[in-house]
Design a protein around this motif. Structure first.
Motif, PDB file in Angstrom:
ATOM      1  N   GLN A 143      -8.892   4.568  -5.971  1.00 17.19           N
ATOM      2  CA  GLN A 143      -7.856   5.144  -5.118  1.00 17.19           C
ATOM      3  C   GLN A 143      -8.470   6.060  -4.061  1.00 17.19           C
ATOM      4  O   GLN A 143      -8.080   6.035  -2.891  1.00 17.19           O
ATOM      5  CB  GLN A 143      -6.847   5.907  -5.968  1.00 17.19           C
ATOM      6  CG  GLN A 143      -5.602   5.098  -6.160  1.00 17.19           C
ATOM      7  CD  GLN A 143      -4.570   5.783  -7.004  1.00 17.19           C
ATOM      8  OE1 GLN A 143      -4.892   6.701  -7.742  1.00 17.19           O
ATOM      9  NE2 GLN A 143      -3.350   5.331  -6.907  1.00 17.19           N
ATOM     10  N   SER A 174      -2.558   1.294  -4.385  1.00 12.04           N
ATOM     11  CA  SER A 174      -3.729   1.766  -3.642  1.00 12.04           C
ATOM     12  C   SER A 174      -4.114   0.776  -2.556  1.00 12.04           C
ATOM     13  O   SER A 174      -5.042   1.020  -1.782  1.00 12.04           O
ATOM     14  CB  SER A 174      -4.905   1.991  -4.591  1.00 12.04           C
ATOM     15  OG  SER A 174      -5.253   0.783  -5.222  1.00 12.04           O
ATOM     16  N   SER A 175      -3.418  -0.364  -2.491  1.00 13.82           N
ATOM     17  CA  SER A 175      -3.700  -1.370  -1.461  1.00 13.82           C
ATOM     18  C   SER A 175      -2.508  -2.318  -1.358  1.00 13.82           C
ATOM     19  O   SER A 175      -1.586  -2.273  -2.174  1.00 13.82           O
ATOM     20  CB  SER A 175      -4.977  -2.149  -1.808  1.00 13.82           C
ATOM     21  OG  SER A 175      -4.852  -2.728  -3.083  1.00 13.82           O
ATOM     22  N   VAL A 225      -6.189  -2.663   2.824  1.00 14.46           N
ATOM     23  CA  VAL A 225      -5.742  -1.271   2.918  1.00 14.46           C
ATOM     24  C   VAL A 225      -5.142  -1.100   4.304  1.00 14.46           C
ATOM     25  O   VAL A 225      -5.704  -1.587   5.288  1.00 14.46           O
ATOM     26  CB  VAL A 225      -6.940  -0.312   2.724  1.00 14.46           C
ATOM     27  CG1 VAL A 225      -6.562   1.104   3.089  1.00 14.46           C
ATOM     28  CG2 VAL A 225      -7.413  -0.352   1.276  1.00 14.46           C
ATOM     29  N   LEU A 236     -10.905   4.663   3.230  1.00 15.26           N
ATOM     30  CA  LEU A 236     -10.768   3.537   4.167  1.00 15.26           C
ATOM     31  C   LEU A 236      -9.588   3.778   5.121  1.00 15.26           C
ATOM     32  O   LEU A 236      -9.665   3.467   6.307  1.00 15.26           O
ATOM     33  CB  LEU A 236     -10.557   2.230   3.403  1.00 15.26           C
ATOM     34  CG  LEU A 236     -11.824   1.613   2.787  1.00 15.26           C
ATOM     35  CD1 LEU A 236     -11.459   0.493   1.813  1.00 15.26           C
ATOM     36  CD2 LEU A 236     -12.757   1.073   3.861  1.00 15.26           C
ATOM     37  N   ARG A 237      -8.514   4.365   4.600  1.00 14.10           N
ATOM     38  CA  ARG A 237      -7.367   4.661   5.469  1.00 14.10           C
ATOM     39  C   ARG A 237      -7.729   5.715   6.517  1.00 14.10           C
ATOM     40  O   ARG A 237      -7.303   5.637   7.661  1.00 14.10           O
ATOM     41  CB  ARG A 237      -6.182   5.153   4.635  1.00 14.10           C
ATOM     42  CG  ARG A 237      -5.504   4.063   3.898  1.00 14.10           C
ATOM     43  CD  ARG A 237      -4.210   4.540   3.260  1.00 14.10           C
ATOM     44  NE  ARG A 237      -3.986   3.756   2.070  1.00 14.10           N
ATOM     45  CZ  ARG A 237      -4.148   4.197   0.823  1.00 14.10           C
ATOM     46  NH1 ARG A 237      -4.465   5.460   0.611  1.00 14.10           N
ATOM     47  NH2 ARG A 237      -3.939   3.409  -0.193  1.00 14.10           N
ATOM     48  N   LEU A 243     -10.008  -6.252   2.005  1.00 17.63           N
ATOM     49  CA  LEU A 243     -10.996  -5.946   0.968  1.00 17.63           C
ATOM     50  C   LEU A 243     -11.461  -7.178   0.206  1.00 17.63           C
ATOM     51  O   LEU A 243     -12.523  -7.168  -0.393  1.00 17.63           O
ATOM     52  CB  LEU A 243     -10.425  -4.943  -0.035  1.00 17.63           C
ATOM     53  CG  LEU A 243     -10.045  -3.568   0.518  1.00 17.63           C
ATOM     54  CD1 LEU A 243      -9.435  -2.709  -0.571  1.00 17.63           C
ATOM     55  CD2 LEU A 243     -11.268  -2.875   1.112  1.00 17.63           C
ATOM     56  N   ASP A 281       0.822  -1.214   0.000  1.00  9.44           N
ATOM     57  CA  ASP A 281       0.000   0.000   0.000  1.00  9.44           C
ATOM     58  C   ASP A 281       0.862   1.272   0.000  1.00  9.44           C
ATOM     59  O   ASP A 281       1.741   1.426   0.844  1.00  9.44           O
ATOM     60  CB  ASP A 281      -0.895  -0.031   1.248  1.00  9.44           C
ATOM     61  CG  ASP A 281      -2.120   0.865   1.096  1.00  9.44           C
ATOM     62  OD1 ASP A 281      -2.264   1.495   0.044  1.00  9.44           O
ATOM     63  OD2 ASP A 281      -2.925   0.908   2.050  1.00  9.44           O
ATOM     64  N   ARG A 338     -11.479   5.897  -2.873  1.00 12.85           N
ATOM     65  CA  ARG A 338     -12.227   5.062  -1.932  1.00 12.85           C
ATOM     66  C   ARG A 338     -11.285   4.430  -0.901  1.00 12.85           C
ATOM     67  O   ARG A 338     -11.550   4.421   0.295  1.00 12.85           O
ATOM     68  CB  ARG A 338     -12.978   3.986  -2.730  1.00 12.85           C
ATOM     69  CG  ARG A 338     -13.716   2.953  -1.925  1.00 12.85           C
ATOM     70  CD  ARG A 338     -14.773   3.546  -1.072  1.00 12.85           C
ATOM     71  NE  ARG A 338     -15.714   4.360  -1.824  1.00 12.85           N
ATOM     72  CZ  ARG A 338     -16.731   5.012  -1.267  1.00 12.85           C
ATOM     73  NH1 ARG A 338     -16.925   4.965   0.033  1.00 12.85           N
ATOM     74  NH2 ARG A 338     -17.550   5.724  -1.994  1.00 12.85           N
ATOM     75  N   ASN A 339     -10.152   3.942  -1.390  1.00 11.76           N
ATOM     76  CA  ASN A 339      -9.203   3.316  -0.470  1.00 11.76           C
ATOM     77  C   ASN A 339      -8.562   4.355   0.454  1.00 11.76           C
ATOM     78  O   ASN A 339      -8.236   4.058   1.607  1.00 11.76           O
ATOM     79  CB  ASN A 339      -8.145   2.527  -1.242  1.00 11.76           C
ATOM     80  CG  ASN A 339      -8.727   1.252  -1.840  1.00 11.76           C
ATOM     81  OD1 ASN A 339      -9.888   0.922  -1.590  1.00 11.76           O
ATOM     82  ND2 ASN A 339      -7.954   0.543  -2.632  1.00 11.76           N
ATOM     83  N   SER A 398     -14.873  -2.439  -2.570  1.00 16.47           N
ATOM     84  CA  SER A 398     -14.287  -1.433  -1.691  1.00 16.47           C
ATOM     85  C   SER A 398     -15.380  -0.536  -1.104  1.00 16.47           C
ATOM     86  O   SER A 398     -15.358  -0.192   0.084  1.00 16.47           O
ATOM     87  CB  SER A 398     -13.271  -0.600  -2.468  1.00 16.47           C
ATOM     88  OG  SER A 398     -12.663   0.334  -1.630  1.00 16.47           O
TER      89      SER A 398
END
Lengths: 187, 158
Positions: free
Chosen positions: B138, A98-99, A67, B144-145, A76, A48, B140-141, A146
């Motif tokens: 991106q 992104s993850s 994430v 989440l962070r 996820l 990530d 969306r993630n 997600s």
């Protein structure tokens, strides 16, 4: 580079739809542009927010997508044979993950470096179109997963909500695919 | 205003033959809308992608985590509602006419037919959809962070 016949056969078995769209010659071209990679369980393939230099084609095994933040993670989902990894970084132009993607079992992957990917799609219209169709389907699925995960976690946290600053907006950066569409032949 | 001529002035479509651009123009429906018209609502499935030909459209996105409101204004020549071209995909922002606007709409089912008659333009739009999806994923993630950060903060304060 010439593709190994056993990898071509495995690719066709794991990606029947994509292989059908590509046709025999372009399957060979695509697989020939990759490097085969076998990793044990517990290996982080993509981390990530770290730079990503390749797309990965999953031939065998299972991987977990999550994430991370402050040593905690939200899982996820899983990825298995017939799926691609690392596509968000190249399409968004950020070239940052992104993850996190970690192997849950031993895995077999085909690694396609971004430079090779860019070269391929800039010179081979059929490969670009077939890959793009595959990527749109996968990205849409991952966005749905997600979004669902976010809703579930947000709902469970609602009672403990505190304000937190957002992060910086994405930097569009370089985009390999654009160069392809800027030079589509015969259009 | 002639849609095909307008499309020919846009960099995104200048590499395509007039015949392909003509097919795209034939699939799109041009309409004039008053200020306040909502084309797409955040969280709802859209039915078409839109091209703003005249006027202004405001794009408003409310962040799920901190309710921060992000505003952008679109002007003539800009596309919006790209994710409406794929099914079962809620819009990531609300798009409302800020002033009287002329807009051309490409319905989802017409987008699918583009691949039969003007494939290069269909693939080009698909590329734009892929980029939009990647950027949305991106974002969306990142949200989440932020949630994970909030959790860590809540636990530290408990």
């Amino acid at each position: 580079m010439t593709a190994r016949p056993e990898l071509i056969e495995e690719f066709k078995r794991r990606f029947p739809g994509l292989a059908g769209q590509l046709g025999a010659r372009n399957v060979e071209v695509l697989v020939g542009a990759t490097t085969a990679l076998e990793l044990p369980a517990g290996r982080k393939v993509i981390r990530d927010r770290m730079p990503v230099d390749s797309l990965y084609i999953v031939l065998d095994g299972e991987l977990i997508i999550s994430v991370e933040e402050n040593k905690k993670a939200i899982r996820l989902g899983h990825v298995g044979p017939g799926q691609l990894l690392g596509e968000v970084s190249v399409l968004s132009g950020e070239l940052l993950a992104s993850s996190t993607v970690e192997s849950k079992t031993p895995v077999k992957l085909l690694r396609l470096r971004h430079e090779k990917f860019g070269e391929l799609i800039a010179t081979n219209y059929d490969v670009a179109n077939a890959l793009l169709k595959e990527l749109v389907g996968m990205l849409a699925d991952r966005l749905r997963i997600s979004a669902k995960s976010f809703s579930e976690h947000a709902a469970s946290d609602a009672a403990h909500h505190t304000d937190a600053p957002g992060e910086a907006p994405a930097n569009p950066g370089q985009n390999w695919l654009k160069s392809f569409f800027d030079r589509v032949p015969g259009t | 205003m002639d849609l095909q001529q307008f499309l020919n002035t846009l960099p995104a479509f200048q590499n395509f033959t007039p015949a392909y651009v003509g097919v795209l123009a034939g699939f799109m429906q041009v309409g004039q809308f008053p200020a306040g018209k909502t084309f797409i609502e955040q969280g709802q499935q859209g039915e078409a992608m839109y091209l703003l030909m005249d006027g202004a459209v405001e794009v408003k996105r409310i962040d799920d985590v901190d309710s921060h409101i992000e505003l952008r204004e679109l002007r003539a020549g800009e596309l919006f509602g790209l994710l409406s071209l794929i099914g079962d995909m809620p819009a990531s922002a609300t798009c409302v006419a800020k002033e009287p606007a002329t807009v051309a709409a490409l319905p989802r089912e017409a987008f699918q037919r583009l691949f039969d008659t003007a494939a290069p333009i269909g693939h080009h739009l698909q590329y734009m959809v892929a980029v939009q999806l990647a950027r949305d994923l991106q974002e969306r993630n990142k949200s989440l962070r932020v949630l994970l950060k909030q959790r860590a903060g809540a636990q530290a304060g408990a």
